[in-house]
Design a protein around this motif. Structure first.
Motif, PDB file in Angstrom:
ATOM      1  N   ARG A 219       0.735  -1.058   0.087  1.00 18.90           N
ATOM      2  CA  ARG A 219       0.018   0.019   0.116  1.00 18.90           C
ATOM      3  C   ARG A 219       0.688   1.234   0.124  1.00 18.90           C
ATOM      4  O   ARG A 219       0.594   2.355  -0.662  1.00 18.90           O
ATOM      5  CB  ARG A 219      -0.823  -0.051   1.271  1.00 18.90           C
ATOM      6  CG  ARG A 219      -1.958  -1.033   1.209  1.00 18.90           C
ATOM      7  CD  ARG A 219      -2.750  -1.110   2.403  1.00 18.90           C
ATOM      8  NE  ARG A 219      -3.820  -1.998   2.500  1.00 18.90           N
ATOM      9  CZ  ARG A 219      -5.343  -1.676   2.567  1.00 18.90           C
ATOM     10  NH1 ARG A 219      -5.318  -0.350   2.489  1.00 18.90           N
ATOM     11  NH2 ARG A 219      -6.209  -2.475   2.599  1.00 18.90           N
ATOM     12  N   VAL A 220       1.875   1.137   0.810  1.00 16.91           N
ATOM     13  CA  VAL A 220       2.831   2.353   0.634  1.00 16.91           C
ATOM     14  C   VAL A 220       3.272   2.812  -0.626  1.00 16.91           C
ATOM     15  O   VAL A 220       3.627   3.878  -0.835  1.00 16.91           O
ATOM     16  CB  VAL A 220       4.033   2.193   1.930  1.00 16.91           C
ATOM     17  CG1 VAL A 220       5.083   3.309   1.858  1.00 16.91           C
ATOM     18  CG2 VAL A 220       3.455   2.193   3.215  1.00 16.91           C
ATOM     19  N   ARG A 221       3.871   1.635  -1.335  1.00 14.56           N
ATOM     20  CA  ARG A 221       4.505   1.748  -2.706  1.00 14.56           C
ATOM     21  C   ARG A 221       3.632   2.104  -3.556  1.00 14.56           C
ATOM     22  O   ARG A 221       3.838   2.821  -4.142  1.00 14.56           O
ATOM     23  CB  ARG A 221       5.235   0.406  -3.008  1.00 14.56           C
ATOM     24  CG  ARG A 221       6.331  -0.021  -2.188  1.00 14.56           C
ATOM     25  CD  ARG A 221       6.937  -1.258  -2.845  1.00 14.56           C
ATOM     26  NE  ARG A 221       6.923  -0.981  -4.471  1.00 14.56           N
ATOM     27  CZ  ARG A 221       8.038  -0.687  -4.782  1.00 14.56           C
ATOM     28  NH1 ARG A 221       8.906   0.060  -4.123  1.00 14.56           N
ATOM     29  NH2 ARG A 221       8.286  -0.673  -6.183  1.00 14.56           N
ATOM     30  N   ASN A 222       2.081   1.716  -3.372  1.00 12.41           N
ATOM     31  CA  ASN A 222       1.268   2.226  -4.258  1.00 12.41           C
ATOM     32  C   ASN A 222       0.991   3.784  -4.101  1.00 12.41           C
ATOM     33  O   ASN A 222       0.476   4.280  -5.036  1.00 12.41           O
ATOM     34  CB  ASN A 222      -0.081   1.187  -4.127  1.00 12.41           C
ATOM     35  CG  ASN A 222       0.086   0.052  -4.720  1.00 12.41           C
ATOM     36  OD1 ASN A 222       0.973  -0.259  -5.473  1.00 12.41           O
ATOM     37  ND2 ASN A 222      -0.807  -0.964  -4.160  1.00 12.41           N
ATOM     38  N   ARG A 241       5.134 -20.561   2.306  1.00 13.12           N
ATOM     39  CA  ARG A 241       4.710 -20.359   0.952  1.00 13.12           C
ATOM     40  C   ARG A 241       3.621 -18.993   0.799  1.00 13.12           C
ATOM     41  O   ARG A 241       3.820 -18.355  -0.046  1.00 13.12           O
ATOM     42  CB  ARG A 241       3.935 -21.530   0.278  1.00 13.12           C
ATOM     43  CG  ARG A 241       3.354 -21.303  -0.933  1.00 13.12           C
ATOM     44  CD  ARG A 241       2.675 -22.561  -1.528  1.00 13.12           C
ATOM     45  NE  ARG A 241       2.128 -22.358  -2.873  1.00 13.12           N
ATOM     46  CZ  ARG A 241       2.772 -22.468  -3.996  1.00 13.12           C
ATOM     47  NH1 ARG A 241       4.180 -22.448  -4.136  1.00 13.12           N
ATOM     48  NH2 ARG A 241       2.352 -22.214  -5.078  1.00 13.12           N
ATOM     49  N   ASP A 242       3.000 -19.102   1.833  1.00  9.67           N
ATOM     50  CA  ASP A 242       2.094 -17.997   2.072  1.00  9.67           C
ATOM     51  C   ASP A 242       2.577 -16.653   2.158  1.00  9.67           C
ATOM     52  O   ASP A 242       2.281 -15.565   1.548  1.00  9.67           O
ATOM     53  CB  ASP A 242       0.958 -18.246   3.289  1.00  9.67           C
ATOM     54  CG  ASP A 242       1.633 -18.235   4.487  1.00  9.67           C
ATOM     55  OD1 ASP A 242       2.834 -18.482   4.537  1.00  9.67           O
ATOM     56  OD2 ASP A 242       0.710 -18.002   5.699  1.00  9.67           O
ATOM     57  N   LEU A 243       3.581 -16.545   2.886  1.00  8.43           N
ATOM     58  CA  LEU A 243       4.624 -15.299   2.915  1.00  8.43           C
ATOM     59  C   LEU A 243       5.299 -15.104   1.791  1.00  8.43           C
ATOM     60  O   LEU A 243       5.335 -13.820   1.417  1.00  8.43           O
ATOM     61  CB  LEU A 243       5.621 -15.378   4.121  1.00  8.43           C
ATOM     62  CG  LEU A 243       6.441 -14.249   4.663  1.00  8.43           C
ATOM     63  CD1 LEU A 243       5.381 -13.045   4.728  1.00  8.43           C
ATOM     64  CD2 LEU A 243       7.286 -14.281   5.554  1.00  8.43           C
ATOM     65  N   GLN A 244       5.812 -15.964   1.169  1.00 10.03           N
ATOM     66  CA  GLN A 244       6.611 -15.570  -0.035  1.00 10.03           C
ATOM     67  C   GLN A 244       5.381 -15.213  -1.191  1.00 10.03           C
ATOM     68  O   GLN A 244       5.861 -14.316  -1.929  1.00 10.03           O
ATOM     69  CB  GLN A 244       7.142 -17.233  -0.461  1.00 10.03           C
ATOM     70  CG  GLN A 244       8.152 -16.959  -1.786  1.00 10.03           C
ATOM     71  CD  GLN A 244       9.183 -16.000  -1.710  1.00 10.03           C
ATOM     72  OE1 GLN A 244       9.791 -15.939  -0.565  1.00 10.03           O
ATOM     73  NE2 GLN A 244       9.358 -14.882  -2.437  1.00 10.03           N
ATOM     74  N   GLN A 245       4.399 -15.697  -1.314  1.00  8.24           N
ATOM     75  CA  GLN A 245       3.339 -15.239  -2.090  1.00  8.24           C
ATOM     76  C   GLN A 245       2.988 -14.014  -1.928  1.00  8.24           C
ATOM     77  O   GLN A 245       2.994 -13.149  -2.757  1.00  8.24           O
ATOM     78  CB  GLN A 245       2.182 -16.249  -2.312  1.00  8.24           C
ATOM     79  CG  GLN A 245       2.468 -17.648  -2.610  1.00  8.24           C
ATOM     80  CD  GLN A 245       1.201 -18.464  -2.628  1.00  8.24           C
ATOM     81  OE1 GLN A 245       0.343 -18.210  -1.882  1.00  8.24           O
ATOM     82  NE2 GLN A 245       1.384 -19.420  -3.492  1.00  8.24           N
ATOM     83  N   ALA A 249       3.653 -10.734  -4.555  1.00 10.68           N
ATOM     84  CA  ALA A 249       2.574  -9.858  -5.049  1.00 10.68           C
ATOM     85  C   ALA A 249       2.463  -8.443  -4.584  1.00 10.68           C
ATOM     86  O   ALA A 249       2.057  -7.685  -5.204  1.00 10.68           O
ATOM     87  CB  ALA A 249       1.232 -10.287  -4.528  1.00 10.68           C
ATOM     88  N   ASN A 250       3.389  -8.045  -3.875  1.00 11.56           N
ATOM     89  CA  ASN A 250       3.321  -6.586  -3.031  1.00 11.56           C
ATOM     90  C   ASN A 250       4.655  -5.964  -3.398  1.00 11.56           C
ATOM     91  O   ASN A 250       4.668  -4.471  -3.071  1.00 11.56           O
ATOM     92  CB  ASN A 250       3.033  -6.639  -1.683  1.00 11.56           C
ATOM     93  CG  ASN A 250       1.537  -6.835  -1.581  1.00 11.56           C
ATOM     94  OD1 ASN A 250       0.692  -6.090  -1.765  1.00 11.56           O
ATOM     95  ND2 ASN A 250       1.143  -8.366  -1.006  1.00 11.56           N
ATOM     96  N   ILE A 256      13.007  -5.503  -1.270  1.00 10.07           N
ATOM     97  CA  ILE A 256      12.921  -6.249  -0.021  1.00 10.07           C
ATOM     98  C   ILE A 256      14.114  -7.330   0.221  1.00 10.07           C
ATOM     99  O   ILE A 256      14.689  -7.939  -0.687  1.00 10.07           O
ATOM    100  CB  ILE A 256      11.791  -7.060  -0.056  1.00 10.07           C
ATOM    101  CG1 ILE A 256      11.389  -7.895   1.373  1.00 10.07           C
ATOM    102  CG2 ILE A 256      11.657  -8.102  -1.336  1.00 10.07           C
ATOM    103  CD1 ILE A 256      10.031  -8.251   1.294  1.00 10.07           C
ATOM    104  N   THR A 257      14.384  -7.374   1.627  1.00 15.48           N
ATOM    105  CA  THR A 257      15.628  -8.289   1.790  1.00 15.48           C
ATOM    106  C   THR A 257      14.937  -9.094   3.009  1.00 15.48           C
ATOM    107  O   THR A 257      14.511  -8.450   3.987  1.00 15.48           O
ATOM    108  CB  THR A 257      16.794  -7.682   2.488  1.00 15.48           C
ATOM    109  OG1 THR A 257      17.376  -6.673   1.313  1.00 15.48           O
ATOM    110  CG2 THR A 257      17.966  -8.522   2.778  1.00 15.48           C
TER     111      THR A 257
END
Length: 394
Positions: A219-222, A241-245, A249-250, A256-257
């Motif tokens: 949201r901040v980037r958008n 997997r859910d965090l990686q997705q 997506a964002n 990001i690191t």
């Protein structure tokens, strides 16, 4: 005084770090440490100070007669003057360690968790909480590192007679503002010029809510704010997997690191612009808030545990479980003039030095241990009021 500290494990975490800091601080106490789980990275910090670390080598959730026999033999050999438990499992084993010694050895419990909603806890944690409440009149003192945590535990049945709040303490020489840390952080994480540097230092656990932070950064980037997010913590080297997705997506890969636990946080944290603590529940006194403030780095945190009390005016506090509020707080910080951000950082540093310096907190623990030893020697139950009066460190 010979003190046996009994702790669940020695991986990188808040309780483990606080125990290591107390040992590194030194003082009159002569500590030894018993870890229920196999020793983790924090064990090296403790043994480097010449302090013995013992381990039951237990697997998580597996407590057997062999381990309990090991505890009994170890305590008989060490003959501690006081036993100090850390975290729920460590507290229970510390209570067992005292049982049957044939002499009155004072016992201290240390609780490092908040419980705003029992339904969020696992079945095993709820069972341990119930057991802890049942036997909580036994310790000479129950230490909480957060006021909210104390009230929540007492609401579920923990004894209130000898409870005390002792805040986390921080090495303000090691965690300190450092202009050269800007370059160190850039070299470590590859920051592009003029990005907002945002750090989250927390182990992988659902209560830490990493995915919500990732969505908030999206949201901040958008909204047009260039930001580079650094997420550091045990278990994050290979995100689930859910965090990686959520990351894919964002956030672009060059903004990001993500990496596992690091022992060099003090080297690069002063080179960040902002620390974000997005936890959904469970926090009591997050160590990283004090570390960031000591480094002169402002904080955005969710209102969990004592976070709001600690952050004060040196950051922004938002409700948990709200990506939009988290994003708005980050954007509000980014919009502040550089001079205002710097003033927030200086004020945060001053507050940690005044209220949470490690030498002050270490002295409070030593005084507590001495008071508990007096209570055990003289069986003076009137000492409860003295503990409450002298050891409610902010």
């Amino acid at each position: 005084m010979k003190v046996l500290h009994v702790i669940t494990g020695l991986n990188v975490g808040g309780a483990e770090n606080m125990l290591a800091k107390l040992i590194e601080q030194g003082g009159a106490d002569q500590p030894e440490v018993l870890s229920l789980l196999p020793p983790g990275p924090i064990a090296e910090r403790i043994t480097a100070r010449g302090v013995s670390v013992h381990s039951l080598e237990m697997r998580r959730g597996m407590v057997g007669p062999k381990a309990m026999l090991h505890v009994r033999r170890l305590v008989d050999r060490i003959r501690p003057d006081l036993i100090h438990g850390w975290m729920y499992h460590g507290n229970l084993v510390a209570s067992y360690a005292r049982f049957g010694l044939g002499r009155r050895v004072p016992l201290v419990w240390n609780v490092r968790h908040s419980i705003p909603d029992l339904a969020k806890e696992s079945f095993k944690t709820r069972a341990i909480l119930r057991l802890g409440a049942t036997i909580s009149a036994g310790p000479e003192a129950i230490v909480y590192n957060a006021h909210v945590s104390r009230s929540q535990h007492q609401a579920v049945g923990y004894s209130s007679g000898r409870s005390v709040v002792i805040a986390n303490g921080f090495d303000t020489a090691r965690f300190a503002p450092n202009p050269s840390a800007r370059d160190a952080a850039r070299a470590t994480f590859g920051f592009a010029p003029d990005v907002l540097r945002v750090a989250c230092v927390a182990r992988l656990h659902p209560m830490k809510d990493h995915a919500r932070l990732v969505r908030a950064i999206g949201r901040v980037r958008n909204a047009g704010c260039e930001v580079h997010l650094v997420m550091v913590g045990h278990g994050l080297a290979n995100p689930p997997r859910d965090l990686q997705q959520a990351i894919e997506a964002n956030i672009p890969s060059d903004r990001i690191t993500v990496c596992g636990a690091r022992l060099d946080v003090a080297d690069w944290l002063p080179g960040m612009d902002l620390l974000v603590v997005p936890s959904a529940w469970g926090e009591a006194f997050p160590n990283v808030i004090g570390e960031a403030l000591a480094c002169g780095v402002p904080v955005v945190a969710t209102d969990v545990g004592d976070s709001a009390r600690i952050v004060g005016a040196q950051g922004i506090v938002v409700p948990p479980n709200d990506s939009a509020a988290l994003a708005q707080a980050i954007l509000a910080f980014a919009a502040r003039p550089a001079a205002e951000r710097a003033a927030m950082g200086r004020a945060g540093r001053e507050r940690v030095v005044r209220d949470y310096a490690l030498e002050k907190i270490g002295a409070v623990y030593e005084e507590l241990h001495a008071s508990c030893l007096d209570m055990a020697l003289y069986d003076d139950h009137s000492g409860e009021a003295a503990i409450a009066h002298h050891h409610n460190a902010r």
